[in-house]
Scaffold this motif. Structure first.
Motif, mmCIF file in Angstrom:
data_model
loop_
_atom_site.group_PDB
_atom_site.id
_atom_site.type_symbol
_atom_site.label_atom_id
_atom_site.label_comp_id
_atom_site.label_asym_id
_atom_site.label_seq_id
_atom_site.Cartn_x
_atom_site.Cartn_y
_atom_site.Cartn_z
ATOM 1 N N MET A 1 0.841 -1.190 0.000
ATOM 2 C CA MET A 1 0.000 0.000 0.000
ATOM 3 C C MET A 1 0.881 1.247 0.000
ATOM 4 S SD MET A 1 -2.882 -1.084 2.812
ATOM 5 C CE MET A 1 -3.846 0.379 2.535
ATOM 6 N N SER A 2 0.350 2.357 -0.473
ATOM 7 C CA SER A 2 1.091 3.606 -0.483
ATOM 8 C C SER A 2 0.244 4.688 0.165
ATOM 9 C CB SER A 2 1.461 4.006 -1.912
ATOM 10 O OG SER A 2 0.285 4.203 -2.679
ATOM 11 N N HIS A 3 0.895 5.800 0.503
ATOM 12 C CA HIS A 3 0.180 6.915 1.092
ATOM 13 C C HIS A 3 0.889 8.197 0.663
ATOM 14 C CE1 HIS A 3 3.283 7.853 4.109
ATOM 15 N NE2 HIS A 3 3.490 6.551 4.136
ATOM 16 N N ASN A 4 0.249 9.320 0.859
ATOM 17 C CA ASN A 4 0.847 10.593 0.464
ATOM 18 C C ASN A 4 1.162 11.463 1.669
ATOM 19 O OD1 ASN A 4 -1.707 11.206 1.266
ATOM 20 N ND2 ASN A 4 -2.312 12.314 -0.595
ATOM 21 N N ARG A 5 1.380 10.822 2.798
ATOM 22 C CA ARG A 5 1.653 11.539 4.033
ATOM 23 C C ARG A 5 3.152 11.769 4.217
ATOM 24 N NH1 ARG A 5 -2.484 13.955 7.206
ATOM 25 N NH2 ARG A 5 -4.394 13.118 6.297
ATOM 26 N N LYS A 6 3.494 12.932 4.774
ATOM 27 C CA LYS A 6 4.873 13.256 5.134
ATOM 28 C C LYS A 6 5.021 12.971 6.623
ATOM 29 C CE LYS A 6 8.912 15.491 4.629
ATOM 30 N NZ LYS A 6 9.972 15.213 3.654
ATOM 31 N N LEU A 177 -8.595 6.193 11.558
ATOM 32 C CA LEU A 177 -8.126 4.822 11.696
ATOM 33 C C LEU A 177 -7.634 4.278 10.361
ATOM 34 C CD1 LEU A 177 -7.750 2.130 13.177
ATOM 35 C CD2 LEU A 177 -10.186 1.665 12.786
ATOM 36 N N GLU A 178 -8.358 4.518 9.302
ATOM 37 C CA GLU A 178 -7.966 3.998 8.000
ATOM 38 C C GLU A 178 -6.686 4.652 7.483
ATOM 39 O OE1 GLU A 178 -9.060 1.285 6.459
ATOM 40 O OE2 GLU A 178 -10.161 1.112 8.351
ATOM 41 N N ILE A 179 -6.540 5.940 7.747
ATOM 42 C CA ILE A 179 -5.309 6.616 7.325
ATOM 43 C C ILE A 179 -4.115 6.085 8.109
ATOM 44 C CG2 ILE A 179 -4.095 8.829 7.226
ATOM 45 C CD1 ILE A 179 -6.826 10.164 6.820
ATOM 46 N N VAL A 180 -4.275 5.947 9.422
ATOM 47 C CA VAL A 180 -3.193 5.423 10.266
ATOM 48 C C VAL A 180 -2.820 4.012 9.826
ATOM 49 C CG1 VAL A 180 -2.549 4.728 12.615
ATOM 50 C CG2 VAL A 180 -3.793 6.875 12.243
ATOM 51 N N ALA A 181 -3.834 3.188 9.578
ATOM 52 C CA ALA A 181 -3.583 1.812 9.125
ATOM 53 C C ALA A 181 -2.849 1.802 7.794
ATOM 54 C CB ALA A 181 -4.903 1.055 9.014
ATOM 55 N N GLN A 182 -3.243 2.679 6.897
ATOM 56 C CA GLN A 182 -2.615 2.727 5.578
ATOM 57 C C GLN A 182 -1.159 3.151 5.678
ATOM 58 O OE1 GLN A 182 -3.969 5.760 2.729
ATOM 59 N NE2 GLN A 182 -4.136 4.155 1.188
ATOM 60 N N VAL A 183 -0.873 4.164 6.500
ATOM 61 C CA VAL A 183 0.506 4.648 6.645
ATOM 62 C C VAL A 183 1.411 3.556 7.207
ATOM 63 C CG1 VAL A 183 1.997 6.285 7.862
ATOM 64 C CG2 VAL A 183 -0.144 7.079 6.825
ATOM 65 N N TYR A 184 0.968 2.904 8.270
ATOM 66 C CA TYR A 184 1.799 1.860 8.878
ATOM 67 C C TYR A 184 1.911 0.633 7.972
ATOM 68 C CZ TYR A 184 2.516 4.047 13.442
ATOM 69 O OH TYR A 184 2.922 4.887 14.457
ATOM 70 N N ARG A 194 -6.542 -3.428 13.486
ATOM 71 C CA ARG A 194 -7.328 -2.235 13.779
ATOM 72 C C ARG A 194 -8.083 -2.403 15.093
ATOM 73 N NH1 ARG A 194 -6.858 -2.922 8.418
ATOM 74 N NH2 ARG A 194 -6.850 -1.107 6.999
ATOM 75 N N ALA A 195 -7.622 -1.723 16.117
ATOM 76 C CA ALA A 195 -8.336 -1.732 17.395
ATOM 77 C C ALA A 195 -9.590 -0.874 17.264
ATOM 78 C CB ALA A 195 -7.445 -1.199 18.504
ATOM 79 N N THR A 196 -10.605 -1.206 18.027
ATOM 80 C CA THR A 196 -11.892 -0.520 17.882
ATOM 81 C C THR A 196 -11.900 0.871 18.507
ATOM 82 O OG1 THR A 196 -12.664 -1.682 19.866
ATOM 83 C CG2 THR A 196 -13.210 -2.650 17.724
#
Length: 428
Positions: A1-6, A177-184, A194-196
């Motif tokens: 997966m990729s992300h556009n976060r710095k 949550l989805e952004i954090v999951a994607q970055v990691y 993914r914790a609730t």
């Protein structure tokens, strides 16, 4: 997966630095630490924790800085600073609150702040978020968001690393949550869980280490019982371990920044909500007392061998909290040293991993070199560094007086089939 976060990493210790180097494979990372000496060492390619090799550090696309304004270049901030306890064993959140203040001053709309520091359930949202909001003038959930992803770094472990350990992630809301999951997910090959909620993720972290603390406390208590019965604990555990569901814990000193600290965070929160824990504090008390117990056993065995305790020299091998790392945080070896010294014993300490200046400044302990060790009546293998074990009994025998002598093998790592005849062995 990729992300556009710095990505920025705040706190470049045992946890933050491996994370920074891992993320740097996918784009430049802002590596921030308030310790300018640490920054200079990292810029030169030197990591005193030995968690990252020099070549990997030099080639990593990390911009190391102690200037907080550089954090404005990032929009995904990971806070990985220590969360110790104070002298009363109460949680000390000052480092994480100061980091929150630093990040908050640089926070922009759309940023996400993820905490990896160990805290009690509720600390991120109830204690840290208000600091971020106050310093930034922004509102969490509207202008910026937060997440929590507990660190699982095991210092000195080159097998279980940041990349291949399952990562628990959580977020303020579903979108975060989805952004954090994607970055990691870009760097953690073992996947993410993914914790609730953030509180669930915070609780999971303290439970991981509290469970280990309680289990080790049980084995340490068994070791004290078996010592009185004249039974070797490791022989008992080996026999019991033939059952399929027996848990493979062993006795020893419990120090460091995780197992020896995290249970106090859960204990603290439990008391806040009106519950007085029983097992957690009892386990902490028992494990914290093992250094004194080991020292007392050394004193008793020296007397049985006919040694005059006050005239005896004891060599303690290892000072760090665990094998093959230089980390002195919460090392319980100091309890062995201080107890022996209280009884008039001359103690000399040798640890090739530990920085001598740090040992002097942090613990008031002067380290010896291998060359200036005196012959001793007793050698205590307090930390089973690979360098010690590989040299074996011949080297250990050379550290002892020629007369009947004593070796204390705290973790039971020395082979028993080749003990020299003039050496008596005791182990937990």
């Amino acid at each position: 997966m990729s992300h556009n976060r710095k990505v920025s990493i705040v706190g470049l210790g045992y946890v933050g630095l491996p994370a920074a180097v891992a993320f740097a494979k996918y784009g430049c990372v802002i590596g921030f630490d308030i310790n300018q000496q640490r920054i200079q060492a990292l810029q030169a390619g030197h990591d005193h924790t030995h968690e990252v090799e020099s070549d990997a550090l030099k080639s990593a696309d990390v911009f190391f800085t102690s200037n907080p304004t550089h954090l404005q270049q990032a929009d995904f901030h990971i806070i990985a600073v220590p969360t110790p306890v104070d002298e009363q064993k109460h949680p000390d959140l000052l480092p994480v609150l100061r980091a929150s203040k630093t990040v908050g001053k640089q926070l922009k709309r759309g940023d996400i702040v993820v905490y990896e520091s160990t805290v009690y359930p509720g600390a991120t949202e109830e204690t840290c978020v208000p600091v971020l909001e106050r310093e930034s003038g922004l509102q969490c959930g509207i202008d910026f968001s937060v997440g929590y992803s507990p660190e699982r770094i095991n210092p000195g472990d080159k097998v279980h690393t940041f990349n291949n350990i399952m990562k628990v992630v959580s977020g303020f809301d579903a979108q975060t949550l989805e952004i954090v999951a994607q970055v990691y997910s870009t760097v953690v090959t073992a996947g993410v869980y993914r914790a609730t909620s953030i509180k669930i993720a915070e609780a999971a972290k303290v439970v991981e280490n509290t469970q280990r603390d309680v289990n080790i406390a049980l084995i340490n208590e068994l070791a004290m019982i078996f010592n009185r019965l004249g039974i070797d604990t490791h022989d008992v555990l080996q026999a019991a371990g033939t059952k399929w569901n027996f848990l493979p814990f062993t006795p020893g000193l419990v120090g460091g920044h995780c197992i020896g600290v995290d249970p106090y965070y859960l204990d603290h929160k439990a008391r806040q909500v009106g519950y007085k824990p029983q097992i957690i504090p009892a386990s902490r008390l028992l494990n914290d007392g093992m250094g004194v117990f080991i020292a007392e056993q050394a004193l008793q065995h020296l007397e049985r061998l006919g040694s005059i305790v006050q005239a005896s020299v004891v060599t303690v091998l290892g000072l760090s909290f665990k094998e093959n790392v230089p980390d002195l945080r919460n090392t319980r070896v100091v309890d062995i040293i201080h107890t022996l010294q209280k009884h008039g014993v001359s103690v000399q300490v040798y640890d090739p991993f530990v920085d001598a200046q740090e040992a002097e400044q942090e613990l008031g302990i002067t380290l010896c070199t291998a060359e200036n060790l005196q012959k001793a009546a007793c050698v205590i293998l307090a930390v089973s560094h690979r360098a010690f074990i590989e040299q074996g009994w011949a080297w250990l025998a050379g550290l002892l007086e020629d007369k009947r002598s004593l070796v204390i093998d705290v973790k039971g790592t020395l082979p028993r089939d080749s003990i020299p005849s003039h050496i008596q062995l005791w182990r937990l």
